[in-house]
Scaffold this active site. Sequence first.
Site, short mmCIF file in Angstrom:
data_model
loop_
_atom_site.label_atom_id
_atom_site.label_comp_id
_atom_site.label_asym_id
_atom_site.label_seq_id
_atom_site.Cartn_x
_atom_site.Cartn_y
_atom_site.Cartn_z
N ASP A 1 0.86 -1.17 0.00
CA ASP A 1 0.00 0.00 0.00
C ASP A 1 0.90 1.22 0.00
O ASP A 1 1.90 1.26 0.72
CB ASP A 1 -0.85 -0.01 1.28
CG ASP A 1 -2.30 0.31 1.04
OD1 ASP A 1 -2.56 1.44 0.57
OD2 ASP A 1 -3.15 -0.53 1.34
N ASP B 1 -3.35 4.52 -2.13
CA ASP B 1 -4.47 4.91 -1.28
C ASP B 1 -5.09 6.23 -1.77
O ASP B 1 -4.37 7.18 -2.09
CB ASP B 1 -3.94 5.09 0.15
CG ASP B 1 -5.03 5.24 1.17
OD1 ASP B 1 -5.83 4.30 1.31
OD2 ASP B 1 -5.08 6.29 1.85
N GLU C 1 -6.68 3.32 -5.88
CA GLU C 1 -7.96 3.25 -5.17
C GLU C 1 -8.80 4.43 -5.60
O GLU C 1 -8.43 5.59 -5.38
CB GLU C 1 -7.76 3.29 -3.65
CG GLU C 1 -9.08 3.07 -2.91
CD GLU C 1 -9.13 3.60 -1.48
OE1 GLU C 1 -9.99 3.16 -0.72
OE2 GLU C 1 -8.32 4.48 -1.13
N HIS D 1 -11.16 -3.92 2.96
CA HIS D 1 -11.17 -3.63 4.40
C HIS D 1 -12.04 -2.42 4.75
O HIS D 1 -12.15 -2.07 5.92
CB HIS D 1 -9.74 -3.40 4.88
CG HIS D 1 -9.11 -2.20 4.23
ND1 HIS D 1 -8.87 -2.13 2.87
CD2 HIS D 1 -8.71 -1.02 4.73
CE1 HIS D 1 -8.34 -0.95 2.59
NE2 HIS D 1 -8.23 -0.26 3.70
N ASP D 2 -12.61 -1.77 3.75
CA ASP D 2 -13.45 -0.59 4.01
C ASP D 2 -14.94 -0.86 3.81
O ASP D 2 -15.76 0.02 4.09
CB ASP D 2 -13.05 0.55 3.06
CG ASP D 2 -11.64 1.07 3.35
OD1 ASP D 2 -11.24 1.09 4.53
OD2 ASP D 2 -10.96 1.46 2.38
#
Length: 521
Positions: free
Chosen positions: A99, A201, A265, A326-327
Amino acid sequence: MSEPLWWRDGVIYQVYPRSFADANGDGIGDLQGIRYKLPYLAELGVDALWISPIYPSPMADFGYDVSDYRGIDPLFGDIETMDALLADAHALGLKVILDFVPNHSSDEHPWFRDSRRSRSSAYRDWYIWRDTAPDGGPPNNWLSNFGGSAWTFDAATGQYYLHLFLDKQPDLNWRHPVLREAMYDVMRFWLRRGVDGFRVDVLYHVMKDEAFRDNPPNPAYREGIDSEANRFLPVHTADLPETMGIVAAMRSVVDEFPERVLIGELYLPLERIVAYYGERLDGANLPFNFLLIGAPWNARFIADLAQRYEAALPVGGWPNWVLGNHDKPRIASRVGDAQARVAAVLLLTLRGTPTMYYGDEIGMHDVPIPFAEVRDPFERNEPGKGLGRDPQRTPMRWYPREGAGFTRGIPWLRMGDDVATRNVATQSDDPDSLLSLYKSLLRLRRQSEALSRGDFRLLAVDDSVMVYERRTASECYVVALNFGDQSVAPPVMLPGDLVLSTVSDPLTGTLKPAEARIHRL
Ligand code: GLC
């Protein structure tokens, strides 16, 4: 067919490092734990793992608040363990994606500590500082994605700093050329160590309006339901035209090294997601496509979505699909256990690189977290709206026992009450389990050029069933998915031989409830 290319032909698996495997017994997953589980990933049949942030961090946003871009947080291990993980993964034929968090650092990053020290700091403009507005309030109406103003007043120097997330996550100033070069060097640091690429990100947030204009109100905002940030449309804080230049620069850094990947993302509408391939395909290799995550789970909607996405792709742009991360709430909780099997077939047979989320292969559900145990700052800031992300971040289950083989200590989030059935060991022994289905699908996909790289064509759709083919010059598969809970005749005859079904005793000419099947011609 062109040369093989891992990020195009392969499958990506997201590891949330706090929750994958805890080797040292502190209740939090670590790099050594991931190392131990690499053979599992190789055997499962994925090609790459993307690891959410492992850098030194005060963990205000669980690692998305980075205080040193070039290190490893002691919670997760050290740089030697990271190097060993890279070596082990590569020896098993697995790629490793890290990430990269460019939009903001931690407020405890030395750059920010220096920046806030004085208005004349060399690092002052590496962050975004503004004066109080004439009315005495913050510089404008921009809101944090986690609730509240995006501006925090810093008394030491009498100005506000910008943070599109927590006040502990000050936004970096990507208009500053020296900051940009420093961040590109961070990328090179990891690429040189052998990292195979980055998931970037909130790539769409890195540039903000130079004139700091207010965002306009969002007429669709639902008070008390939507997150506060949605009160305004992010016209001046997201997806600015200048972002493309940054993306292209990141891409050329990645391209300084052979066979690396840049993933972005992007929570944006379809036509904007595809813009991030870049005008000359000089943007992200894979702008993450999250369209399935919010999609109503029905045949017509998904069929239409797949076609709209295919039609929107630029020539030469390679598609990708994501079911969860994960969100967002987990797929098994969104669609139920039966349809989670259909979703597995969909994800692994659509055209494009699939990204799986850890635990989805054993059908993990969101685990309800009582308020007293909430860890996610989003839930704490905006409680009760269902925005919290702890439920989808609970530890992976390896064995049916206390701690689930995840930890010998006390897990940082509760495990859930279905560990006995939803764990790797139990499902490995069961040929009808979701895990066995994932393994079969991954094997089939790996063996077939049509399934990994072939063209996509929708053949038919009705109220409950979607049928499509994947084809190369020499190979063709037909996939039929029943999104409904009734037995139905498919809208077209399914030709060829049945090679895989999600039900144990498939019938001829009828799809059972929630049956997905693959035929080979
Ligand atoms: C991304 C991450 C999310 C994080 C946020 C701020 O959306 O996926 O987990 O909280 O960025 O970095």
